[in-house]
Scaffold this motif. Structure first.
Motif, PDB file in Angstrom:
ATOM      1  N   SER A  17      11.354   7.492  68.206  1.00  0.00           N
ATOM      2  CA  SER A  17      11.905   6.599  69.354  1.00  0.00           C
ATOM      3  C   SER A  17      11.850   7.845  70.751  1.00  0.00           C
ATOM      4  O   SER A  17      12.957   8.394  70.970  1.00  0.00           O
ATOM      5  CB  SER A  17      13.294   6.158  69.163  1.00  0.00           C
ATOM      6  N   PRO A  18      10.620   7.803  71.371  1.00  0.00           N
ATOM      7  CA  PRO A  18      10.795   8.844  72.284  1.00  0.00           C
ATOM      8  C   PRO A  18      11.742   8.621  73.398  1.00  0.00           C
ATOM      9  O   PRO A  18      12.249   9.443  74.091  1.00  0.00           O
ATOM     10  CB  PRO A  18       9.160   8.569  72.929  1.00  0.00           C
ATOM     11  N   ASP A  19      12.278   7.444  73.427  1.00  0.00           N
ATOM     12  CA  ASP A  19      13.236   7.099  74.772  1.00  0.00           C
ATOM     13  C   ASP A  19      14.654   7.842  74.425  1.00  0.00           C
ATOM     14  O   ASP A  19      15.332   8.282  75.029  1.00  0.00           O
ATOM     15  CB  ASP A  19      13.491   5.681  74.643  1.00  0.00           C
ATOM     16  N   ASP A  20      14.830   7.952  72.876  1.00  0.00           N
ATOM     17  CA  ASP A  20      16.019   8.837  72.523  1.00  0.00           C
ATOM     18  C   ASP A  20      15.782  10.295  72.300  1.00  0.00           C
ATOM     19  O   ASP A  20      16.599  10.915  71.632  1.00  0.00           O
ATOM     20  CB  ASP A  20      16.665   8.108  71.082  1.00  0.00           C
ATOM     21  N   GLY A  21      14.568  10.579  72.415  1.00  0.00           N
ATOM     22  CA  GLY A  21      14.500  12.118  72.128  1.00  0.00           C
ATOM     23  C   GLY A  21      13.888  12.274  70.885  1.00  0.00           C
ATOM     24  O   GLY A  21      13.522  13.324  70.273  1.00  0.00           O
ATOM     25  N   LEU A  22      14.073  11.271  70.086  1.00  0.00           N
ATOM     26  CA  LEU A  22      13.359  11.184  68.423  1.00  0.00           C
ATOM     27  C   LEU A  22      11.755  10.907  68.523  1.00  0.00           C
ATOM     28  O   LEU A  22      11.237  10.088  68.163  1.00  0.00           O
ATOM     29  CB  LEU A  22      14.168  10.083  67.653  1.00  0.00           C
ATOM     30  N   THR A  23      11.038  11.968  68.993  1.00  0.00           N
ATOM     31  CA  THR A  23       9.485  12.134  68.990  1.00  0.00           C
ATOM     32  C   THR A  23       9.087  12.543  67.503  1.00  0.00           C
ATOM     33  O   THR A  23       9.726  12.655  66.855  1.00  0.00           O
ATOM     34  CB  THR A  23       9.236  12.972  69.888  1.00  0.00           C
ATOM     35  N   PRO A  24       7.710  12.071  67.474  1.00  0.00           N
ATOM     36  CA  PRO A  24       7.033  12.419  66.286  1.00  0.00           C
ATOM     37  C   PRO A  24       7.299  13.957  65.695  1.00  0.00           C
ATOM     38  O   PRO A  24       7.468  14.333  64.726  1.00  0.00           O
ATOM     39  CB  PRO A  24       5.587  11.849  66.110  1.00  0.00           C
ATOM     40  N   ALA A  25       7.157  14.795  66.837  1.00  0.00           N
ATOM     41  CA  ALA A  25       7.160  16.243  66.767  1.00  0.00           C
ATOM     42  C   ALA A  25       8.679  16.412  66.250  1.00  0.00           C
ATOM     43  O   ALA A  25       8.550  17.610  65.316  1.00  0.00           O
ATOM     44  CB  ALA A  25       6.807  16.688  67.911  1.00  0.00           C
ATOM     45  N   VAL A  26       9.543  15.972  66.930  1.00  0.00           N
ATOM     46  CA  VAL A  26      10.827  16.300  66.219  1.00  0.00           C
ATOM     47  C   VAL A  26      11.204  15.682  64.579  1.00  0.00           C
ATOM     48  O   VAL A  26      11.639  16.302  63.973  1.00  0.00           O
ATOM     49  CB  VAL A  26      11.977  15.470  67.261  1.00  0.00           C
ATOM     50  N   LEU A  27      10.480  14.456  64.619  1.00  0.00           N
ATOM     51  CA  LEU A  27      10.566  14.125  62.915  1.00  0.00           C
ATOM     52  C   LEU A  27       9.916  14.891  62.087  1.00  0.00           C
ATOM     53  O   LEU A  27      10.229  15.225  60.702  1.00  0.00           O
ATOM     54  CB  LEU A  27      10.037  12.433  62.785  1.00  0.00           C
ATOM     55  N   TYR A  46      26.628  11.684  66.296  1.00  0.00           N
ATOM     56  CA  TYR A  46      25.773  10.832  65.918  1.00  0.00           C
ATOM     57  C   TYR A  46      24.712  10.360  66.851  1.00  0.00           C
ATOM     58  O   TYR A  46      25.208   9.703  67.390  1.00  0.00           O
ATOM     59  CB  TYR A  46      26.245   9.620  64.849  1.00  0.00           C
ATOM     60  N   GLN A  47      23.562  10.827  66.785  1.00  0.00           N
ATOM     61  CA  GLN A  47      22.759  10.524  68.002  1.00  0.00           C
ATOM     62  C   GLN A  47      21.872   9.176  67.672  1.00  0.00           C
ATOM     63  O   GLN A  47      21.676   8.920  66.488  1.00  0.00           O
ATOM     64  CB  GLN A  47      21.606  11.803  68.119  1.00  0.00           C
ATOM     65  N   PRO A  48      21.597   8.698  68.943  1.00  0.00           N
ATOM     66  CA  PRO A  48      20.936   7.169  68.538  1.00  0.00           C
ATOM     67  C   PRO A  48      19.503   7.448  67.822  1.00  0.00           C
ATOM     68  O   PRO A  48      18.937   8.418  68.153  1.00  0.00           O
ATOM     69  CB  PRO A  48      20.704   6.823  69.790  1.00  0.00           C
ATOM     70  N   GLY A  49      19.371   6.851  66.800  1.00  0.00           N
ATOM     71  CA  GLY A  49      18.260   7.195  65.918  1.00  0.00           C
ATOM     72  C   GLY A  49      17.056   6.199  66.119  1.00  0.00           C
ATOM     73  O   GLY A  49      16.292   6.059  65.303  1.00  0.00           O
ATOM     74  N   GLY A  50      17.109   5.316  67.180  1.00  0.00           N
ATOM     75  CA  GLY A  50      15.865   4.244  67.471  1.00  0.00           C
ATOM     76  C   GLY A  50      16.170   3.257  66.184  1.00  0.00           C
ATOM     77  O   GLY A  50      17.427   2.771  66.446  1.00  0.00           O
ATOM     78  N   VAL A  51      15.031   3.170  65.618  1.00  0.00           N
ATOM     79  CA  VAL A  51      15.155   2.139  64.538  1.00  0.00           C
ATOM     80  C   VAL A  51      15.444   2.962  63.213  1.00  0.00           C
ATOM     81  O   VAL A  51      14.498   3.713  62.856  1.00  0.00           O
ATOM     82  CB  VAL A  51      13.740   1.355  64.293  1.00  0.00           C
ATOM     83  N   ILE A  52      16.497   2.524  62.687  1.00  0.00           N
ATOM     84  CA  ILE A  52      16.955   3.088  61.330  1.00  0.00           C
ATOM     85  C   ILE A  52      16.904   1.997  60.308  1.00  0.00           C
ATOM     86  O   ILE A  52      17.503   0.864  60.442  1.00  0.00           O
ATOM     87  CB  ILE A  52      18.336   3.785  61.211  1.00  0.00           C
ATOM     88  N   GLN A  53      16.401   2.065  59.207  1.00  0.00           N
ATOM     89  CA  GLN A  53      16.372   1.011  58.180  1.00  0.00           C
ATOM     90  C   GLN A  53      16.793   1.686  56.967  1.00  0.00           C
ATOM     91  O   GLN A  53      16.138   2.746  56.359  1.00  0.00           O
ATOM     92  CB  GLN A  53      14.936   0.421  57.665  1.00  0.00           C
TER      93      GLN A  53
END
Length: 161
Positions: free
Chosen positions: A77-87, A48-55
């Motif tokens: 969360s670009p720091d965790d690799g979860l960029t808008p492009a990835v989303l 399970y990858q860090p997801g930045g802010v998860i609500q």
């Protein structure tokens, strides 16, 4: 009702327990896990990858046959690799009516070892919306319905006495 092991309850009473939320998406094109954590959490063969802010919206309890709705929001969360492009790649996934599971994982405060995993809600992804606003940044919101939805589905089974 949630039943927790006595070791977890003891640490909880002392205020030393660490609880992390996990979200598992099982799409037709792959399985994706996100943790409400700063570090990856391996569990049941999935990291399970860090997801930045998860609500996650309030998880309503229900004993009826009507499906309850809940929403899972992931923020970029670009720091965790979860960029808008990835989303945005979610649109290439086969996500409609695919299973989603929300877990609480109880971790040992010193070792970080998993002591207990509790399923909090199971459901199906209905619709995924994207939002890009100046105050919150880029977010992805998955509208989900609980598995009580299965009670309304028809099938080919015949029941007789």
């Amino acid at each position: 009702m949630i039943n927790l092991p006595s070791s977890v309850l003891t640490l909880m009473d002392k205020g030393e327990l660490s609880i992390v939320g996990l979200v598992l998406f099982q799409f037709g094109t792959g399985t994706y896990g996100f943790a409400k954590s700063d570090v990856p959490i391996p569990y049941d063969g999935i990291t399970y990858q860090p997801g930045g802010v998860i609500q996650i919206s309030e998880l309503q309890a229900s004993s009826g046959l009507v499906a309850q709705q809940f929403t899972i929001t992931l923020a970029a969360s670009p720091d965790d690799g979860l960029t808008p492009a990835v989303l945005q790649t979610i649109e290439a996934e086969d996500y409609r009516d695919r299973p989603v599971t929300v877990f609480d994982v109880f971790l040992h405060p010193d070792t970080g070892a998993i002591l207990h995993v509790q399923i909090m809600k199971r459901g199906y992804v209905d619709v995924i919306d994207h939002e890009d606003n100046a105050s919150e940044g880029y977010t992805l919101s998955a509208s989900c319905e609980t598995r009580a939805l299965d009670y309304t589905r028809t099938n080919a089974r015949k029941r007789t006495v």
